[in-house]
Scaffold this active site. Structure first.
Site, PDB file in Angstrom:
ATOM      1  N   ASP A 116      14.732  -0.047   1.441  1.00 57.49           N
ATOM      2  CA  ASP A 116      15.381  -0.177   2.742  1.00 57.49           C
ATOM      3  C   ASP A 116      16.483  -1.242   2.607  1.00 57.49           C
ATOM      4  O   ASP A 116      17.576  -0.947   2.132  1.00 57.49           O
ATOM      5  CB  ASP A 116      14.280  -0.568   3.737  1.00 57.49           C
ATOM      6  CG  ASP A 116      14.736  -0.591   5.172  1.00 57.49           C
ATOM      7  OD1 ASP A 116      15.576   0.233   5.542  1.00 57.49           O
ATOM      8  OD2 ASP A 116      14.239  -1.433   5.948  1.00 57.49           O
ATOM      9  N   LYS A 126      17.152   4.352   1.635  1.00 54.35           N
ATOM     10  CA  LYS A 126      17.963   4.251   2.863  1.00 54.35           C
ATOM     11  C   LYS A 126      19.142   3.337   2.563  1.00 54.35           C
ATOM     12  O   LYS A 126      19.142   2.170   2.970  1.00 54.35           O
ATOM     13  CB  LYS A 126      17.120   3.651   4.000  1.00 54.35           C
ATOM     14  CG  LYS A 126      16.111   4.598   4.593  1.00 54.35           C
ATOM     15  CD  LYS A 126      15.722   4.186   6.009  1.00 54.35           C
ATOM     16  CE  LYS A 126      14.546   3.283   6.038  1.00 54.35           C
ATOM     17  NZ  LYS A 126      13.988   3.059   7.393  1.00 54.35           N
ATOM     18  N   LYS A 169       0.803  -1.207   0.000  1.00 48.11           N
ATOM     19  CA  LYS A 169       0.000   0.000   0.000  1.00 48.11           C
ATOM     20  C   LYS A 169       0.847   1.273   0.000  1.00 48.11           C
ATOM     21  O   LYS A 169       0.401   2.323  -0.402  1.00 48.11           O
ATOM     22  CB  LYS A 169      -0.860   0.067   1.293  1.00 48.11           C
ATOM     23  CG  LYS A 169      -1.880  -0.982   1.460  1.00 48.11           C
ATOM     24  CD  LYS A 169      -2.599  -0.696   2.815  1.00 48.11           C
ATOM     25  CE  LYS A 169      -3.364  -1.894   3.255  1.00 48.11           C
ATOM     26  NZ  LYS A 169      -3.786  -1.743   4.665  1.00 48.11           N
ATOM     27  N   GLY A 170       2.077   1.166   0.514  1.00 47.47           N
ATOM     28  CA  GLY A 170       2.868   2.347   0.847  1.00 47.47           C
ATOM     29  C   GLY A 170       3.027   3.382  -0.261  1.00 47.47           C
ATOM     30  O   GLY A 170       3.137   4.577   0.017  1.00 47.47           O
ATOM     31  N   ASP A 204       3.394   4.054   6.641  1.00 44.52           N
ATOM     32  CA  ASP A 204       2.637   3.881   7.880  1.00 44.52           C
ATOM     33  C   ASP A 204       3.482   3.408   9.041  1.00 44.52           C
ATOM     34  O   ASP A 204       4.627   2.985   8.880  1.00 44.52           O
ATOM     35  CB  ASP A 204       1.543   2.821   7.663  1.00 44.52           C
ATOM     36  CG  ASP A 204       2.122   1.405   7.620  1.00 44.52           C
ATOM     37  OD1 ASP A 204       3.136   1.210   6.920  1.00 44.52           O
ATOM     38  OD2 ASP A 204       1.592   0.523   8.305  1.00 44.52           O
ATOM     39  N   VAL A 221      10.550   6.223   9.026  1.00 45.76           N
ATOM     40  CA  VAL A 221       9.758   7.387   8.623  1.00 45.76           C
ATOM     41  C   VAL A 221       8.289   7.022   8.403  1.00 45.76           C
ATOM     42  O   VAL A 221       7.960   5.877   8.089  1.00 45.76           O
ATOM     43  CB  VAL A 221      10.331   8.060   7.350  1.00 45.76           C
ATOM     44  CG1 VAL A 221      11.592   8.839   7.658  1.00 45.76           C
ATOM     45  CG2 VAL A 221      10.583   7.052   6.233  1.00 45.76           C
ATOM     46  N   ARG A 225      -0.482   7.319   7.238  1.00 47.07           N
ATOM     47  CA  ARG A 225      -0.317   7.332   5.779  1.00 47.07           C
ATOM     48  C   ARG A 225      -0.818   8.629   5.163  1.00 47.07           C
ATOM     49  O   ARG A 225      -0.373   9.045   4.099  1.00 47.07           O
ATOM     50  CB  ARG A 225      -1.096   6.168   5.135  1.00 47.07           C
ATOM     51  CG  ARG A 225      -0.554   4.790   5.451  1.00 47.07           C
ATOM     52  CD  ARG A 225      -1.222   3.762   4.527  1.00 47.07           C
ATOM     53  NE  ARG A 225      -1.064   2.391   4.968  1.00 47.07           N
ATOM     54  CZ  ARG A 225      -0.008   1.617   4.724  1.00 47.07           C
ATOM     55  NH1 ARG A 225       0.998   2.094   4.039  1.00 47.07           N
ATOM     56  NH2 ARG A 225       0.046   0.380   5.159  1.00 47.07           N
TER      57      ARG A 225
HETATM   58  P1  5GP Z   1      12.979  -3.692   1.905  1.00 47.72           P
HETATM   59  O1  5GP Z   1      13.679  -2.715   1.006  1.00 47.72           O
HETATM   60  O2  5GP Z   1      13.673  -3.835   3.229  1.00 47.72           O
HETATM   61  O3  5GP Z   1      12.732  -5.029   1.273  1.00 47.72           O
HETATM   62  O4  5GP Z   1      11.554  -3.223   2.287  1.00 47.72           O
HETATM   63  C1  5GP Z   1      10.944  -2.104   1.883  1.00 47.72           C
HETATM   64  C2  5GP Z   1       9.614  -1.982   2.568  1.00 47.72           C
HETATM   65  O5  5GP Z   1       9.786  -1.904   4.008  1.00 47.72           O
HETATM   66  C3  5GP Z   1       8.986  -0.689   2.159  1.00 47.72           C
HETATM   67  O6  5GP Z   1       8.188  -0.830   0.994  1.00 47.72           O
HETATM   68  C4  5GP Z   1       8.182  -0.305   3.395  1.00 47.72           C
HETATM   69  O7  5GP Z   1       6.930  -0.911   3.350  1.00 47.72           O
HETATM   70  C5  5GP Z   1       8.978  -0.892   4.555  1.00 47.72           C
HETATM   71  N1  5GP Z   1       9.840   0.143   5.174  1.00 47.72           N
HETATM   72  C6  5GP Z   1      11.188   0.207   5.152  1.00 47.72           C
HETATM   73  N2  5GP Z   1      11.656   1.295   5.811  1.00 47.72           N
HETATM   74  C7  5GP Z   1      10.557   1.948   6.256  1.00 47.72           C
HETATM   75  C8  5GP Z   1      10.363   3.168   6.994  1.00 47.72           C
HETATM   76  O8  5GP Z   1      11.300   3.903   7.393  1.00 47.72           O
HETATM   77  N3  5GP Z   1       9.081   3.520   7.257  1.00 47.72           N
HETATM   78  C9  5GP Z   1       8.015   2.761   6.854  1.00 47.72           C
HETATM   79  N4  5GP Z   1       6.805   3.213   7.185  1.00 47.72           N
HETATM   80  N5  5GP Z   1       8.158   1.617   6.152  1.00 47.72           N
HETATM   81  C10 5GP Z   1       9.417   1.210   5.859  1.00 47.72           C
END
Ligand code: 5GP
Length: 185
Positions: A111, A139, A51-52, A167, A161, A173
């Site tokens: 992330d 990040k 959803k993000g 969220d 964040v 959101r």
């Molecule tokens: P990754 O890159 O670790 O596989 O995951 C990315 C997902 O982790 C993003 O789409 C998000 O949903 C969640 N995520 C990672 N960092 C953050 C953050 O700082 N805040 C929020 N709300 N979600 C995060």
């Protein structure tokens, strides 16, 4: 909990604004121009992972000044027993064949990079004309796999964040800006 304590708890969660609504819109305009210039005349499919990224997608697609189509997916990744790659489970898939499209993934945040790494691999296996990734936030300090988005509107350090689609337990959101979440809230 009474109404006041719910609101107080909610407000305590917002530690500080890190990117204002105006800064987000200015960066979106610039990124939208880059995509519009580089794909002009080509079939584009913007793909957002719910959803993000829904808020970012809504603004980003309106910053694209050339014809494009829009699609949404829901995906969950499982990383049991491994840190570098997982299995992406598609809980809602695109509703069309992507082989005649240049796919632009529109993501909220990269992330560890694992989710997008898996999604890019999975979409590439469907033989689109190309796949690129535009993310609102990056990040890089947290990366666990070798993954670099093609366009990152903002690079941030390692803190959690919220806002602008992102969220914490499904809240925040709807904030129009990006804020650091107060872990003590
Ligand atoms: P990754 O890159 O670790 O596989 O995951 C990315 C997902 O982790 C993003 O789409 C998000 O949903 C969640 N995520 C990672 N960092 C953050 C953050 O700082 N805040 C929020 N709300 N979600 C995060």
């Amino acid at each position: 909990m009474d109404k006041n304590s719910v609101v107080e708890k909610y407000e305590r969660g917002i530690k500080r604004v890190v990117i204002t609504a105006e800064e987000i819109q200015a960066a979106i305009k610039e990124a939208g121009k880059k995509i519009s210039d580089s794909y002009d005349g080509k079939p584009i499919l913007l793909v957002s992972i719910l959803k993000g990224a829904f808020v970012f997608m809504a603004d980003f697609c309106r910053a694209i000044t050339v014809p494009c189509e829009i699609g949404f997916m829901c995906a969950k990744s499982y990383y049991e027993g491994t840190v570098s790659s997982g299995v992406v489970k598609i809980t809602m898939d695109l509703d069309k064949d992507i082989s005649n499209y240049h796919v632009v993934i529109v993501e909220d945040i990269v992330d560890t990079g694992r989710t997008l790494n898996d999604i890019v691999k999975m979409l590439k296996s469907r033989n689109p004309l190309s796949v690129r990734v535009v993310t609102l936030l990056d990040k890089p300090e947290r990366r666990l796999v070798d993954f670099k988005p093609d366009i990152a509107l903002f690079t941030i350090p390692d803190y959690f964040v919220i806002g602008y689609g992102l969220d914490c337990a499904e809240m925040y959101r709807n904030l129009p800006y990006i804020a650091e979440f107060n872990q003590e809230a």
